[in-house]
Motif scaffolding. Structure first.
Motif, short mmCIF file in Angstrom:
data_model
loop_
_atom_site.label_atom_id
_atom_site.label_comp_id
_atom_site.label_asym_id
_atom_site.label_seq_id
_atom_site.Cartn_x
_atom_site.Cartn_y
_atom_site.Cartn_z
N ILE A 91 101.00 46.06 48.72
CA ILE A 91 100.63 45.93 50.13
C ILE A 91 99.33 45.15 50.29
O ILE A 91 98.41 45.28 49.48
N LYS A 92 99.28 44.33 51.33
CA LYS A 92 98.04 43.66 51.72
C LYS A 92 97.38 44.47 52.83
O LYS A 92 98.05 44.96 53.73
N LEU A 93 96.07 44.63 52.76
CA LEU A 93 95.31 45.32 53.80
C LEU A 93 94.36 44.34 54.46
O LEU A 93 93.59 43.66 53.78
N SER A 94 94.43 44.27 55.77
CA SER A 94 93.64 43.30 56.54
C SER A 94 92.75 44.00 57.54
O SER A 94 93.01 45.13 57.97
N VAL A 95 91.72 43.29 57.95
CA VAL A 95 90.82 43.76 59.00
C VAL A 95 91.35 43.25 60.34
O VAL A 95 91.58 42.05 60.51
N PHE A 96 91.55 44.17 61.28
CA PHE A 96 92.00 43.81 62.63
C PHE A 96 90.89 44.07 63.62
O PHE A 96 90.25 45.13 63.60
N GLN A 97 90.65 43.08 64.48
CA GLN A 97 89.62 43.18 65.50
C GLN A 97 90.18 42.74 66.85
O GLN A 97 91.30 42.27 66.94
N LYS A 98 89.39 42.91 67.88
CA LYS A 98 89.79 42.46 69.20
C LYS A 98 89.85 40.94 69.22
O LYS A 98 88.97 40.26 68.67
N SER A 99 90.88 40.39 69.81
CA SER A 99 91.00 38.93 69.88
C SER A 99 89.79 38.35 70.60
O SER A 99 89.32 38.89 71.60
N GLY A 100 89.28 37.25 70.04
CA GLY A 100 88.10 36.62 70.62
C GLY A 100 86.80 37.21 70.13
O GLY A 100 85.72 36.78 70.54
N SER A 101 86.89 38.20 69.22
CA SER A 101 85.67 38.80 68.70
C SER A 101 84.84 37.78 67.94
O SER A 101 85.35 36.89 67.26
N GLU A 102 83.51 37.90 68.08
CA GLU A 102 82.61 36.99 67.37
C GLU A 102 82.35 37.45 65.94
O GLU A 102 81.67 36.77 65.17
N ASN A 103 82.88 38.62 65.57
CA ASN A 103 82.65 39.16 64.23
C ASN A 103 83.72 38.61 63.27
O ASN A 103 84.73 39.24 63.04
N SER A 136 97.75 47.60 57.00
CA SER A 136 98.76 46.65 56.56
C SER A 136 99.18 45.81 57.76
O SER A 136 99.43 46.35 58.84
N PRO A 137 99.29 44.49 57.61
CA PRO A 137 99.73 43.66 58.74
C PRO A 137 101.05 44.10 59.35
O PRO A 137 101.20 44.12 60.57
N SER A 138 102.02 44.46 58.51
CA SER A 138 103.31 44.89 59.05
C SER A 138 103.16 46.14 59.92
O SER A 138 103.78 46.25 60.99
N VAL A 139 102.35 47.08 59.46
CA VAL A 139 102.13 48.32 60.22
C VAL A 139 101.36 48.02 61.51
O VAL A 139 101.72 48.51 62.59
N ALA A 140 100.32 47.21 61.40
CA ALA A 140 99.50 46.89 62.57
C ALA A 140 100.31 46.19 63.65
O ALA A 140 100.26 46.56 64.83
N ALA A 151 100.58 41.26 72.39
CA ALA A 151 99.84 41.87 71.27
C ALA A 151 98.83 40.91 70.65
O ALA A 151 97.68 41.28 70.41
N LYS A 152 99.24 39.67 70.38
CA LYS A 152 98.34 38.73 69.69
C LYS A 152 97.23 38.21 70.59
O LYS A 152 96.29 37.59 70.11
N ASP A 153 97.34 38.46 71.89
CA ASP A 153 96.23 38.15 72.79
C ASP A 153 95.20 39.26 72.83
O ASP A 153 94.08 39.06 73.32
N ILE A 154 95.58 40.44 72.29
CA ILE A 154 94.71 41.61 72.37
C ILE A 154 94.01 41.91 71.05
O ILE A 154 92.83 42.25 71.03
N ILE A 155 94.73 41.80 69.93
CA ILE A 155 94.10 41.99 68.62
C ILE A 155 94.39 40.80 67.73
O ILE A 155 95.35 40.04 67.96
N SER A 156 93.57 40.63 66.70
CA SER A 156 93.77 39.53 65.76
C SER A 156 93.52 40.01 64.34
O SER A 156 92.75 40.95 64.11
N GLU A 157 94.17 39.35 63.40
CA GLU A 157 94.04 39.68 61.98
C GLU A 157 93.13 38.68 61.29
O GLU A 157 93.29 37.46 61.46
N ALA A 158 92.17 39.18 60.52
CA ALA A 158 91.28 38.29 59.77
C ALA A 158 92.08 37.46 58.78
O ALA A 158 93.05 37.94 58.19
N ARG A 159 91.67 36.23 58.59
CA ARG A 159 92.41 35.34 57.68
C ARG A 159 92.24 35.73 56.22
O ARG A 159 93.12 35.49 55.40
N VAL A 160 91.11 36.36 55.89
CA VAL A 160 90.86 36.82 54.52
C VAL A 160 91.18 38.31 54.44
O VAL A 160 90.61 39.11 55.19
N PRO A 161 92.10 38.73 53.58
CA PRO A 161 92.41 40.17 53.48
C PRO A 161 91.27 40.95 52.87
O PRO A 161 90.47 40.42 52.10
N LEU A 162 91.18 42.22 53.21
CA LEU A 162 90.20 43.09 52.57
C LEU A 162 90.56 43.29 51.11
O LEU A 162 89.71 43.24 50.22
#
Length: 257
Positions: free
Chosen positions: A106-118, A178-182, A194-205
């Protein structure tokens, strides 16, 4: 003579019934891990179908229950159930439970609010932020030190959906999933937005593995794990495991295993 025949038939019936009961296996998994394990997913989710298929191939009649993750672990630890899945490795769990070979990479990713500056690229990028963790999920080792040093704030929510809503509302800055779960949970919450509300970081944790686990107190725990591993490997070699993955999630979904 008829009496002896009656006794033979009765004994055979009783023996068959006892044997059938002895071949039942009680499995438990969680509620909110679609598309991998969820009562709302087809066949209970892709990993659920794989695990139940393996035990059926082993000759077991499967009794499957869904519980909150912590309760599922407790049921297996107390021998109320035989095994639970899918769980990642932790030192604390390994002290109490036997682990199967990996049943999922499994890949684990960081999910944040879309448009986040972090913009996330490494764990230190999360310093000063607040993360949400669903109950029953483990804290990833990459974040433990930062949380203990109070460089990252953390709170726990009841479910994946609650964490995603926390990120969307600003109560939390991120959640690791996990991206699939998220995306399964996000699409359930917000559908095509959904993709307007949250976004997945391009680099996985990180990448990780998930397993079936059985209590070390189980009288046949090691035997079940050994037979499960051999049967899983045999079904994988036949293409059965890949077939279940692709039927649930498409031809490109099968993880590198």
């Amino acid at each position: 003579m008829r009496f002896l025949l009656f006794l033979f038939v009765l004994f055979h019936s009783c023996f068959s019934a006892i044997t059938a009961l002895a071949k039942e296996v009680k499995l438990v998994t969680g509620f909110d891990y679609a598309p991998y394990a969820s009562p709302n997913s087809p066949s209970g989710g892709v990993i659920t179908e794989i695990v139940t298929t393996v035990f059926s191939e082993m000759g077991y009649r499967v009794n499957l229950g869904y519980y909150p993750w912590n309760r599922a672990l407790k049921r297996v630890d107390r021998l109320n159930s035989d095994a639970t899945f899918p769980f990642t490795y932790t030192v604390d769990r390994a002290a109490k439970f036997l682990y199967s070979d990996p049943i999922h990479h499994i890949k684990l990713s960081v999910f944040q609010k879309s448009g986040s500056e972090n913009n996330y690229s490494k764990p230190d990028d999360l310093i000063g932020l607040t993360g949400c963790e669903p109950l029953g999920y483990k804290t990833e080792v990459e974040l433990v030190g930062l949380i203990e040093a109070k460089k990252i704030n953390r709170f726990r929510a009841e479910s994946v959906e609650d964490c995603l809503q926390g990120v969307a509302s600003g109560r939390a800055d991120f959640v690791v999933l996990s991206p699939s779960v998220a995306w399964a949970a996000a699409n359930k919450l917000w559908k095509d937005k959904a993709k307007d509300i949250i976004s997945e970081a391009r680099v996985p944790l990180k990448t990780s593995t998930e397993h079936l686990i059985i209590s070390k107190k189980h009288p046949n725990g090691q035997g079940l794990i050994t037979e499960f591993n051999a049967t899983f490997l045999r079904l994988k070699a036949k293409g059965v495991v890949e077939g279940i993955w692709t039927r649930h999630l498409g031809k490109d979904a099968y993880p590198l295993m």
